[in-house]
Design a protein around this motif. Structure first.
Motif, short mmCIF file in Angstrom:
data_model
loop_
_atom_site.label_atom_id
_atom_site.label_comp_id
_atom_site.label_asym_id
_atom_site.label_seq_id
_atom_site.Cartn_x
_atom_site.Cartn_y
_atom_site.Cartn_z
N TYR A 1 0.88 -1.18 0.00
CA TYR A 1 0.00 0.00 0.00
C TYR A 1 0.91 1.22 0.00
CZ TYR A 1 -3.15 3.55 1.87
OH TYR A 1 -3.86 4.71 2.06
N HIS B 1 -3.28 7.52 -3.44
CA HIS B 1 -3.23 6.25 -2.71
C HIS B 1 -3.29 5.12 -3.72
CE1 HIS B 1 -4.36 7.96 1.38
NE2 HIS B 1 -4.36 8.99 0.55
N SER C 1 -2.58 0.77 -4.63
CA SER C 1 -2.33 -0.57 -4.13
C SER C 1 -1.53 -1.30 -5.20
CB SER C 1 -3.68 -1.25 -3.90
OG SER C 1 -3.49 -2.45 -3.26
N THR D 1 -8.86 -1.16 -2.98
CA THR D 1 -8.78 0.06 -2.17
C THR D 1 -8.66 -0.42 -0.72
OG1 THR D 1 -11.14 0.11 -1.81
CG2 THR D 1 -10.30 1.28 -3.76
N THR D 2 -8.73 0.53 0.21
CA THR D 2 -8.55 0.15 1.61
C THR D 2 -9.58 -0.89 2.03
OG1 THR D 2 -8.03 2.47 1.84
CG2 THR D 2 -8.00 1.16 3.85
#
Length: 1360
Positions: free
Chosen positions: A284, A292, A294, A308-309
């Protein structure tokens, strides 16, 4: 180039230990040629070297000073041939990496392919690749193959870098490596003391690398642009001692941010079906632009995925930017990353390699600035996955330390290349083991390791972690009850370590010791040992086949052990002896009873528990019914000590035996002369006279010891003995050159050809017998002193028939104890008086004591001796350092027990409270009990009443300053037997003129405390100096064995000897060779390499190669900072040498900065009042004079004059020189009256000390005439002006700015470098003189060898 062989376990499979005659083959041939033995001027170098006597029997010396004559001229020839083997010529290959131009790389045939990998991972343009292979004509090269074994690889071959598919392991290594590149300029690892990083600040003072900056800056006249004014706190007389300048801010360390976050994703590990698509792990990342992303690490490389998160979507994003390296991927998605990463790598590569290479052992810094804690995936992963998971990426996971340590010892050692390989393997395993043991010991104390006996109370627990066994330094099961309980249990591990060190240095084939590391951490002492195979499965009773497990009640012996230990008995001076066991049988031993022999499951013979390798110290072991010698009693010995394990040091044993040997030679010679005289006078009454000479000899021995005592340890040769010297000459070459061989030396060589075979002549035999008896030799026909380590051990009984022998041994021990008090301590003080020993801080003081075999428990005795010395004023610096050491050691003892009662959550509060009590003037330091941040509001009301009485774990909070200082005074009295009146820190500081910063540094270094770098107000009476936020960390203090590079050390010593004889060029070559060998064994960073570089630089300088001197000395400074510490006394001296070479290279402003740095460090470490400060100030004053800053220059030179006058006496030549330097500055200022005054002082000293005719006196008198003329001319001009006003005709006066050459000449003189223009004839005479002196020295005529570095040709004219 640094070779990294970390990835290879040190154990070498199928290595049959060959029985070699130790080192005998090569050097034995040359050493016996009875040629000029070379002695080395650096007292106190120690190396575990093997000596070969001419007859091929090899006596192995432990770490002793007697290795000096190791390499005789003959031996070098054989060595030089061996060395050639190593230096195969290098060749050049071309390397083609994807996306870069091919480039040339210089390689050597010995290197492994692995090492080319390392180079590519370090180069600016290929550093981001880790997972690749090298191919030659399409064939993949084996990583562990040596280049010379690869077919078709030759000058100009093209090696292709080919990207390989990743595995999970390779992907991890890649991410780790990228993280290391991103953090390469960030010093936080050095502050935190991890991965063998340490600090270095030299580049801040030199503005980068010295070599280039010198060329860049030369703009004709450099003088105008220098700002020479030092900060206020560096000026003489300043009372401020700020801490912050200790770590100047490096602008490169404000890191350029490349990424905000790089961490493992929460989606790890990949699920099964993604594994089958080649996903290895997920990362990450947050870029500087706040994007942001990944990232998937797959077998083919790195690409963006769509997770995503909170949602997992492993499909590649569009575009996916698939790249083989993470750096390539990030450069595409983040412009800021691309820009900053490139400039970061440029800066990284520009740094000097010595600023970034790992040191062999971890160095901790006692101060650190406030560093922001940043996210770091690798560090986080290290902390949570047991580091054992991929302990240094070694196949087979955890390392079998014992196997590695022992197999490296078994490697062959017939010739130089084999020995180098062996020593390198031993050193590498030792440094890895020390690091692992330290980490394990901290984990044990922090409570992160499960005990193997968890049911017992904590003090009794033992632990195993990473194949290392850990035990705590407490007296469990009353094992040490007779010997002093916990105090003995605390002392035993260090004694044991000294034993391991001694046996390791003797290095007998077939005898094995355990890897041993002693760690002091958070008030606990932990011993870490490698594990004997099979020992955990058996009871101790069954496995011990030699020695005793109950301190001598039951004793067993074993033939093989006796045979092995017998080989160590001569070098370690251990006598074979018999003791009684419980069945009243006598048992033969060749070590102390506690030393146990165990045969492991691997069939090796191990010895352990070596805590009594060396004999007991009777000065600290009161025994009922035993009287010590009168000298010892006069000094108040024997004294009660905390425990009964006080031993003499190995250095003392060596010195004592050498002392006895000289005595033995003198007595034998004296008696032979008497016999000869008697023969000549009449043939009848010989027997009677021989009788008297025999009794004489007995008296003589006591007299000489007494004489030794009375004359401060000078040579006890009375007039009647001196005539013995010429008689001894033929013999001296053979045996005196190595006084401590302790072998069967036959003192009656061929006395001027009188009797061919002396011992058949009964009279000579009687002479030898008398001399042997008088000095306590264990043999009657030769000189051989050994000690029985079991004498005075409680519980050990000796058979009746050996009692006479035991009596002799008791006497020997008493003599050795008296020798320490009457010879060694006075000789230490004498060396301090004549400045051949100059301790600057606690560590260097301890080293000076240890070199002479004086234990630190004698510190109080040494201080009392100094106090009674008539020249006490000239020892003030020494006394002050001793007091600081005494106080901080007492405080450390108290701190140890204090910390044991503190729980982890209160640690910083407890440490800051202790420091407040110790150093702060604030009278009622109250501990801040840590406010419990974690208590919820509702409960807090009930809780409030309970906190102060929170059981024992807050007992630490009740300590008060007055109580602590009372305890320190009590401790000083009971441990060091030293009376100290002190109720508070301010009183002590006042009384002994100490500095609080010095006390703070000493206590922090000794206990491992790390404090915040800021200015502390110690003297405020309103608030305490420290808060808990100021305590940043607590580090372990680690003791371990330092394996030595013996061959390199021989070369180094031969080089030094050559230099001393005036063969600079040959010396230079030998020392260069030593440097190569050191690098071969230790890698690039090591204390001994530092010494080598310093000497090389000095030689380069003397031979006129200034740039080369600068380059070598720069390396020496960097290495000293990294390996010893940024404010270690050695580092201070390295800075001074570097400043001199900078000045000689015309880099004046750099020279000044370096000198100011040295002065600042010196002030911090020991204050202004120290003889070495005079040297720094003279240097600074001279450089300032050179740049025409006269007033500033005078401040430093006059301070130097004051210090020199104090420590060398007003009539010493150093003071005369100081006067002259001051006079020259006054002359430049045209203040002729002051100039004349100073020069007259100097002239008077020269005249009195050296006579009218000496050239110094003449020079001074010439200069006086010149000054007088100038003064008269000036006066005339002034009169003219007064008389005629403005119309006066004025003669122009000559005011000379000093020339750089004259300044440099003075700098050389004060730094002890003298250039003597010699003709060939002079050189021949000089060599003859050197040889004559050396022969004298070997006779023991000149007992004190010239100390200091070998080139210090300082004014050796007797001073007062």
């Amino acid at each position: 180039m640094v070779s990294k062989t970390d990835d290879i376990p040190a154990s070498v499979p199928d290595c049959n230990p060959v029985d070699l005659q130790r080192d005998g083959a090569q050097e034995g041939t040359g050493t016996s040629k009875g040629c000029l033995k070379e002695s080395c001027g650096c007292a106190g170098h120690s190396a575990g070297t093997a000596m070969v006597n001419g007859d091929g029997a090899h006596t192995e010396e432990g770490e002793s000073k007697q290795d000096e004559n190791s390499e005789a001229d003959g031996g070098e020839d054989s060595n030089e041939q061996e060395v050639i083997v190593i230096q195969d010529t290098g060749f050049t290959v071309k390397i083609q990496a994807p996306g870069t131009e091919p480039f040339d790389l210089q390689v050597s045939p010995q290197e492994m392919v692995q090492e080319i990998h390392q180079v590519l991972m370090d180069r600016e343009d290929t550093c981001h690749r880790t997972c690749f292979s090298l191919q030659l004509d399409g064939n993949v090269l084996d990583n562990f193959a040596e280049l010379k074994s690869i077919e078709g690889l030759q000058e100009g071959s093209l090696l292709k870098v080919v990207e390989e598919p990743y595995t999970v392991r390779e992907a991890r290594i890649h991410v780790r490596h990228i993280r290391d590149l991103l953090k390469s300029l960030d010093p936080s690892d050095a502050y935190n003391g991890v991965d063998c990083n340490s600090l270095s600040f030299l580049s801040i003072f030199t503005d980068g690398d010295l070599g280039d900056s010198g060329k860049r800056k030369k703009k004709g006249t450099e003088l105008e642009q220098i700002d020479c004014t030092p900060p206020e706190h560096i000026l003489p007389g300043s009372k401020e001692r700020p801490l912050v300048p200790l770590q100047p801010q490096n602008k490169d360390w404000k890191p350029m941010q490349c990424l905000k976050v790089l961490t493992m994703s929460g989606w790890n590990p990949p699920p099964g079906n993604r594994k089958m698509h080649g996903d290895l792990m997920y990362l990450y990342i947050v870029t500087v632009e706040e994007r942001h992303v990944s990232v998937t690490a797959s077998t083919r490389g790195f690409y963006l995925n769509q997770s995503t998160t909170y949602t997992f979507n492993p499909k590649p994003a569009n575009p996916s930017f698939l790249s083989h390296s993470l750096v390539e991927l990030l450069s595409q998605i983040s412009p800021a990353f691309k820009k900053n990463f490139t400039s970061l790598q440029k800066k990284r590569v520009q740094r000097h390699p010595f600023e970034r290479i790992a040191t062999p052992f971890q160095v901790y810094s006692w101060t650190a600035p406030q560093v922001d804690h940043a996210m770091d995936c690798v560090r986080a992963e290290d902390a949570y996955t047991s580091r054992l998971g991929y302990e240094e990426h070694i196949p087979g996971q955890t390392r079998d330390w014992n196997e590695e340590l022992q197999t490296t010892r078994e490697l062959p050692r017939k010739n130089l290349p084999e020995r180098l390989l062996r020593e390198r393997a031993i050193f590498k395993v030792h440094s890895d083991f020390a690091a692992a043991a330290t980490r394990g010991a901290m984990a044990v104390i922090d409570g992160n390791v499960m005990a193997i006996n968890p049911g017992e109370e904590t003090r009794m627990q033992m632990f195993i972690w990473n194949n290392i066994f850990f035990s705590l330094g407490f007296d469990v099961r009353d094992h040490y009850r007779e010997l002093g309980g916990d105090a003995a249990a605390h002392a035993a591990p260090t004694n044991d370590l000294n034993g391991v060190r001694a046996y390791g240095a003797v290095d007998v084939e077939g005898l094995y010791t355990l890897g041993t590391v002693v760690v002091d951490y958070r008030g606990y002492r932990v011993t870490a040992q490698s594990i004997i195979p099979g020992i955990l499965e058996r009871e101790q009773e069954q496995s011990v086949i030699y020695g005793s497990i109950d301190f001598g009640k039951t004793v067993v012996s074993h033939g093989k052990y006796l045979e092995l230990l017998d080989k160590t008995s001569r070098p370690l001076k251990v006598q074979q002896h018999k003791v009684m066991n419980e069945k009243e049988e006598s048992v033969e031993l060749c070590s102390s009873v506690e030393c146990k022999g165990i045969i492991g499951n691997d069939g090796r013979h191990y010895i352990l528990d070596l805590l009594r390798t060396f004999p007991p110290d009777l000065n600290f072991l009161p025994v009922d019914g035993e009287e010590l010698s009168a000298e010892s009693q006069r000094q108040g010995f024997p004294r009660q000590h905390r425990h009964r394990l006080a031993c003499l040091r190995q250095e003392l044993i060596e010195a004592f035996v050498e002392h006895r040997y000289l005595l033995f030679m003198k007595m034998a010679a004296l008696q032979l002369m008497q016999q000869k005289a008697n023969k000549d006078s009449s043939k009848t009454d010989v027997p009677a006279i021989t009788e008297t000479s025999a009794t004489d000899s007995g008296v003589d021995s006591t007299q000489t010891t007494a004489a030794q005592a009375s004359t401060d340890g000078t040579d006890p040769t009375d007039n009647n003995n001196t005539s013995a010297a010429p008689q001894m000459a033929p013999e001296s070459e053979e045996s005196s050159s190595k006084p401590t061989t302790n072998g069967p030396v036959d003192p009656t060589g061929t006395q001027n050809g009188e009797c061919r075979s002396p011992l058949e002549d009964p009279k000579s035999r009687e002479v030898v017998l008398n001399a042997c008896r008088a000095v306590g030799s264990i043999s009657n026909t030769s000189f051989d002193i050994r000690f029985n380590p079991d004498i005075f051990s409680p519980g050990v009984r000796f058979p009746e028939d050996t009692l006479e022998d035991v009596q002799k041994q008791k006497q020997l021990l008493k003599d050795a104890a008296a020798f320490l008090v009457t010879c060694q301590i006075p000789s230490l003080v004498k060396d301090c008086l004549d400045h051949s020993t100059l301790p600057m801080d606690g560590a260097t003081l301890t080293e000076a004591l240890h070199q002479r075999g004086i234990n630190v428990r004698y510190l109080g005795t040494v201080m009392e001796f100094v106090d009674k010395t008539p020249a006490k004023a000239q020892l003030e610096h020494f006394y002050r350092i001793g007091i600081v050491e005494l106080i901080t050691r007492c405080a450390k003892h108290i701190f140890r027990t204090y910390l044991q009662g503190v729980e982890l959550s209160a640690l910083s509060a407890a440490v800051s409270h202790f420091l407040n009590c110790f150093l702060s003037s604030f009278p009622d330091a109250v501990a801040h009990l840590p406010p419990d941040e974690l208590v919820s509001r509702r409960k807090s009301r009930k809780r409030r009443n309970r906190v102060p009485a929170g059981g024992d774990n807050t007992a630490w909070a009740s300590l008060t300053p007055s109580e602590l200082w009372k305890n320190i005074a009590t401790e000083a009295q009971s441990y060091y037997h030293f009376k100290m009146q002190c109720e508070s820190v301010d009183q002590v500081v006042e009384k002994y003129a100490l500095q609080k910063t010095t006390l703070l540094r000493e206590i922090s270094v000794k206990t491992g405390i790390q404090i915040l770098l800021k200015e502390y107000n110690f003297d405020s009476r309103h608030k305490p100096a420290f808060t808990e936020e100021d305590i940043l960390n607590i580090f372990p203090v680690v003791k371990h064995v330092n394996p030595k590079a013996s061959d390199a050390f021989h070369f180094f010593q031969s080089g030094q000897a050559k230099v001393q004889q005036g063969f600079l060029k040959e010396g230079c070559e030998l020392i260069n060779e030593a440097l190569n060998l050191f690098n071969n064994v230790y890698g690039a960073m090591h204390v001994e390499i530092c010494a080598c570089l310093r000497l090389l630089a000095r030689l380069n300088y003397i031979m006129g190669d200034h740039p080369e001197a600068l380059s070598n000395q720069q390396k020496a400074v960097l290495m000293s900072e990294r390996v010893l510490g940024i404010e270690h006394p050695n580092t201070i001296q390295e800075y001074m040498h570097l400043a001199l070479y900078c000045f000689a290279n015309g880099q004046l402003s750099t020279a000044l900065k370096l000198l100011y740095r040295a002065r600042y460090l010196m002030l911090l470490v020991c204050g202004e009042d120290h003889p070495e400060m005079a040297l720094i100030d003279n240097n600074i004053g001279l450089v300032l004079h050179g740049v025409m800053e006269y007033d500033l220059s005078l401040r430093f030179l006059e301070n130097a004059l004051t210090i020199n006058t104090k420590y060398h006496g007003a009539r010493s030549l150093k003071v005369a020189l100081s006067h002259h330097l001051v006079a020259r500055v006054y002359e430049s200022k045209a203040e002729f009256r002051s100039a004349l005054q100073h020069e007259k002082e100097g002239y008077t000293i020269y005249k009195n000390q050296m006579g009218e005719a000496h050239e110094k006196t003449k020079e001074s008198s010439e200069y006086l005439k010149y000054l007088t003329q100038q003064a008269v001319a000036l006066q005339r001009t002034m009169n003219e002006i007064y008389k005629n006003g403005s119309s006066a005709s004025i003669m122009p006066l000559k005011f000379t700015a000093p020339s750089m050459a004259s300044i440099l000449e003075q700098l050389n003189i004060i730094n002890g470098i003298i250039f003597i223009p010699l003709s060939q004839k002079d050189l021949e005479n000089l060599k003859a003189e050197v040889q004559r002196r050396q022969q004298l020295q070997e006779l023991g005529k000149s007992e004190e060898p010239a100390e200091g570095s070998p080139l210090e040709l300082e004014d050796k004219i007797p001073v007062d």
